[in-house]
Design an enzyme around this catalytic site. Structure first.
Site, PDB file in Angstrom:
ATOM      1  N   HIS A 147       2.334  -4.977   1.732  1.00 42.86           N
ATOM      2  CA  HIS A 147       0.799  -5.224   2.142  1.00 42.86           C
ATOM      3  C   HIS A 147      -0.101  -5.095   1.117  1.00 42.86           C
ATOM      4  CE1 HIS A 147       0.597  -0.910   1.835  1.00 42.86           C
ATOM      5  NE2 HIS A 147       1.350  -0.769   2.397  1.00 42.86           N
ATOM      6  N   CYS A 155       6.321   1.603   1.289  1.00 41.39           N
ATOM      7  CA  CYS A 155       6.110   0.215   1.159  1.00 41.39           C
ATOM      8  C   CYS A 155       5.695  -0.358  -0.159  1.00 41.39           C
ATOM      9  CB  CYS A 155       4.801  -0.564   1.968  1.00 41.39           C
ATOM     10  SG  CYS A 155       4.916   0.169   3.760  1.00 41.39           S
TER      11      CYS A 155
END
Length: 402
Positions: A147, A155
């Site tokens: 992202h 992430c």
């Protein structure tokens, strides 16, 4: 075939438009629909691909980069662009449980449903962790993404501009009929040198398994078909029955020419791997010798300083002399060298020839220092022989059941 692909394209477009209508207010500027720039379109053309051609992504955690590859007309893939990863969580090694703040490593596939235009982190796509392999080990976690917004809690985070371009590449690939694009996340570039550097890690067997998939792509320049059996990744299997992640592997084969190429590659890399291990061990031995010499120098310095203090000499200045030297009582005067000098023709008493030291300290340090030349003298490190029982090798490409 063309009719089917056209139908898939229309269906994908309809899905995107429907989602856009449902979330128009949240998406605001429609950032998920940003078109590819003329520059990236030109770069796609330069590698012999098209904007709607299938996409493949590789992630290298240690190097903090994401590679975007596009399929060419001959079916192989060419590197389009390398993007910097702004941040990732944890260290090299797989994610194992919810909350460990580790970014996943392994083989994942992204479908249109995993694309998130309404991400709290600008734009994102879900990696699909845990996959079949992860679940076979009972690993847990959710919402593991690639992202934007450069902030990571398990992430892979990008700056907003790169994630917008990557998102657009995925969207265009879906528009061209690709049902899912693969994302293969590795701990580092899986060269023999890097494998040697990490050979003592608890994750080494897992990384050897990942390297097999890495090698399939290096040889064919096509993302491998990935299956899981016996809690192990299997690549490009042919034949056999169904694959059960926790069950025994079925009988399968690998295309003979591919297997030959993989074995040839691994044989050459085994030589590089062992050479890298020797270089690392020699470097470690040299560092150990340097460290020991530094310790010996420090010990000799301490002995020398103590000896000088015991002789009434002052190696450290006025303050150290007051503390470690020969303090005098208030009102008294310390004897000077001149006051101790013998008068011409006068016999020097034996007690004056060698200043008396309390407890024979001077003689003690003299005897120690005279007996220590350099116990840690640096010598060229001898080759380190690894016991046969502990020898590390880069495992050969596994042979499928025939």
């Amino acid at each position: 075939m063309l009719k089917n692909r056209k139908w898939q394209s229309l269906a994908t477009t309809a899905l995107l438009l429907t989602l856009a209508a449902c979330n128009a207010e949240q998406w605001g500027d429609n950032k998920h629909l940003q078109p590819l720039s003329s520059k990236i379109k030109s770069e796609i053309k330069d590698i012999g691909s098209t904007k709607n051609a299938p996409l493949y992504i590789r992630i290298f955690k240690k190097e903090a980069v994401l590679e975007a590859w596009k399929q060419k007309k001959d079916g192989t893939y060419a590197l389009l662009k390398t993007y910097p990863i702004c941040a990732y969580s944890g260290e090299v090694g797989p994610k194992k449980k919810e909350g460990d703040r580790q970014a996943p490593e392994g083989f994942y596939a992204i479908t249109p449903g995993q694309m998130n235009p309404n991400s709290s982190y600008y734009l994102s796509f879900n990696l699909g962790y845990p996959n079949k392999f992860d679940r076979s080990y009972g690993r847990t976690g959710k919402h593991l993404m690639v992202h934007g917004s450069c902030s990571s809690r398990g992430c892979y985070a990008m700056e907003d501009e790169p994630i917008a371009e990557i998102y657009a590449l995925g969207r265009e690939a879906f528009e061209g009929g690709q049902r899912s694009f693969k994302v293969h996340a590795f701990p580092f570039r899986m060269t023999p040198e890097n494998m040697a550097k990490h050979r003592k890690s608890e994750h080494f067997p897992f990384w050897v398994n990942l390297k097999n998939g890495y090698d399939h792509f290096q040889v064919t320049k096509k993302p491998p078909n990935v299956e899981v059996c016996n809690r192990t990744y299997v690549f490009n299997p042919q034949g056999g029955g169904s694959f059960n992640a926790q069950g025994p592997c079925p009988d399968y084969t690998i295309e003979p020419s591919l297997m030959a190429a993989l074995q040839s590659k691994r044989s050459a890399e085994e030589i590089q791997f062992q050479k890298a291990i020797r270089a690392l061990e020699e470097k470690a031995a040299e560092k150990q010798a340097d460290d020991l010499e530094t310790i010996a120098d420090a010990q000799r310095d301490i002995l020398t300083r103590r000896k000088r203090i015991s002789e009434g000499k002052n190696p450290d200045g006025f303050i150290a002399g007051l503390i470690q030297g020969n303090p005098t009582t208030p009102g008294s005067t310390a004897p000077t060298v001149a006051s101790q000098a013998p008068v011409s023709g006068q016999a020097v008493p034996a007690s004056a020839q060698t200043p008396a030291q309390p407890g024979g300290v001077s003689g003690f340090f003299e005897s120690i220092s005279s007996g220590i030349s350099n116990p840690f003298k640096k010598t060229p490190p001898a080759p380190v022989a690894t016991p046969a029982a502990e020898a590390v090798t880069l495992p050969a490409t596994p042979k499928p059941k025939s």
